[in-house]
Write an enzyme that holds these catalytic residues in place. Sequence first.
Site, PDB file in Angstrom:
ATOM      1  N   LYS A  86       0.837  -1.191   0.000  1.00 44.99           N
ATOM      2  CA  LYS A  86       0.000   0.000   0.000  1.00 44.99           C
ATOM      3  C   LYS A  86       0.874   1.243   0.000  1.00 44.99           C
ATOM      4  O   LYS A  86       1.915   1.284   0.664  1.00 44.99           O
ATOM      5  CB  LYS A  86      -0.920   0.018   1.241  1.00 44.99           C
ATOM      6  CG  LYS A  86      -1.794   1.275   1.345  1.00 44.99           C
ATOM      7  CD  LYS A  86      -2.698   1.243   2.566  1.00 44.99           C
ATOM      8  CE  LYS A  86      -3.517   2.523   2.648  1.00 44.99           C
ATOM      9  NZ  LYS A  86      -4.417   2.555   3.823  1.00 44.99           N
ATOM     10  N   GLU A 134      -7.456  -2.335   1.922  1.00 46.78           N
ATOM     11  CA  GLU A 134      -6.746  -1.119   2.324  1.00 46.78           C
ATOM     12  C   GLU A 134      -6.905  -0.875   3.826  1.00 46.78           C
ATOM     13  O   GLU A 134      -5.951  -0.523   4.524  1.00 46.78           O
ATOM     14  CB  GLU A 134      -7.296   0.072   1.524  1.00 46.78           C
ATOM     15  CG  GLU A 134      -6.661   1.399   1.876  1.00 46.78           C
ATOM     16  CD  GLU A 134      -7.339   2.568   1.185  1.00 46.78           C
ATOM     17  OE1 GLU A 134      -7.130   3.701   1.647  1.00 46.78           O
ATOM     18  OE2 GLU A 134      -8.077   2.357   0.194  1.00 46.78           O
ATOM     19  N   GLU A 170     -10.125  11.110  12.355  1.00 52.76           N
ATOM     20  CA  GLU A 170      -9.323   9.928  12.703  1.00 52.76           C
ATOM     21  C   GLU A 170      -8.502  10.125  13.978  1.00 52.76           C
ATOM     22  O   GLU A 170      -7.655  11.026  14.044  1.00 52.76           O
ATOM     23  CB  GLU A 170      -8.403   9.559  11.542  1.00 52.76           C
ATOM     24  CG  GLU A 170      -7.660   8.258  11.738  1.00 52.76           C
ATOM     25  CD  GLU A 170      -7.007   7.750  10.467  1.00 52.76           C
ATOM     26  OE1 GLU A 170      -6.427   6.647  10.505  1.00 52.76           O
ATOM     27  OE2 GLU A 170      -7.081   8.447   9.439  1.00 52.76           O
TER      28      GLU A 170
END
Length: 401
Positions: free
Chosen positions: A143, A239, A195
């Site tokens: 990733k 992901e 987040e």
Amino acid sequence: MREVDAPASSASDMPFALVSNAETIVGKGCLGFVPSGREMPGGGTLGERVNVYFAGHPAGPRLVVGALPYDKAAPAHLFQPAELSRSPGRACFAAAFPPPALVGAPRPALRWQVMAEPTLPAYREAVARALETMAESGEALRKVVLSRSLRLAADQPIDASALLRALAADERVAAFCVPLASSEGPRVLIGATPELLVARQGEVVTSHPLAGSARRAREPRADRAAADALLGSDKDQREHREVVTAILDQLAPHCVELGAPKGTEITATASMWHLGTRIVGRLRRPETSVADLAGLLHPTPAVCGTPRERAARVIEDLEGYDRGFYAGAVGWVDAAGDGAWHVAIRCAEVAGRQARLYAGAGIVPGSDPVAEGEETSAKFAALLHALGIDETGRRAAEDVA
């Protein structure tokens, strides 16, 4: 990151602010700065440097605030405020950032120039190159998170307080403002992040990573369909797992209990759907500071990639600019080691008439360069909407009479 003397940050009139439904912290003024690793023999961990600072500064609030840059090798920007306000919920934010009185002529709308760095076609090409690099690596690179930025120039100074108030209107995010070091006048990092990197309260540690995103729709049925499609997306689930697995692996040696009791769920901001997993643990050693945990986890695969070092090299090769504090972390830590740090996304650096916005997307095998570019545009929406413009600098449609 710009190399300037930390005390220059006192030039900003904007206080530190971290605004969430759980708690709001507002810090005004500055009593001193936490030393960088370069200023301590042997460097020291972030938590150790915070402890050294508190040992030498017994007066004032027993808490430091600030930002960590994306680049772990760059110095953190942490300082002790001279005045501190804390409240459950958002009460002290309203007192510290009241809207202007409705007197006199309204301020004319700003006119903007916008420069994309890189352009959207160039960003898509960078995504394609990242996919080629991953394919050539086998599973050695799983990733890469690539970002792009928008440089904005207004014909009048940008009202940073108004921008922060607009961002804080979305109660599903943590809005923040961090006065930054600058030798050229006030500069602030302002944003609205969904987040949580890591928080510590006593022996309890929490993290709420997000990865895998979809733009929200205005029509309820289409909006629900976007959320359902995200939940069912194999690409987005892969992901997301990269991020959750990395955080669990890094926290595990420091915890006697650790897990994700609710699994992966859908979460939302005003403009985006995200896949999120709330992680909860109990610390093995109560002296482990949240500052050390933040230093351990940052940058997560949500903003860098996996493996971290290899992804970081690809980002450096393909992005073409210094992220500064974007994709870093903003938060606080007190003398007991408690605190909370949030990932610095959906943010902008603002200085006078200039602003620089950032947005990124996670690239994994199966990513589509066009779709990833559209995702970054969707993520710009929160800040652009707060400024009242679209990605070209024109007034947003809903703001045009």
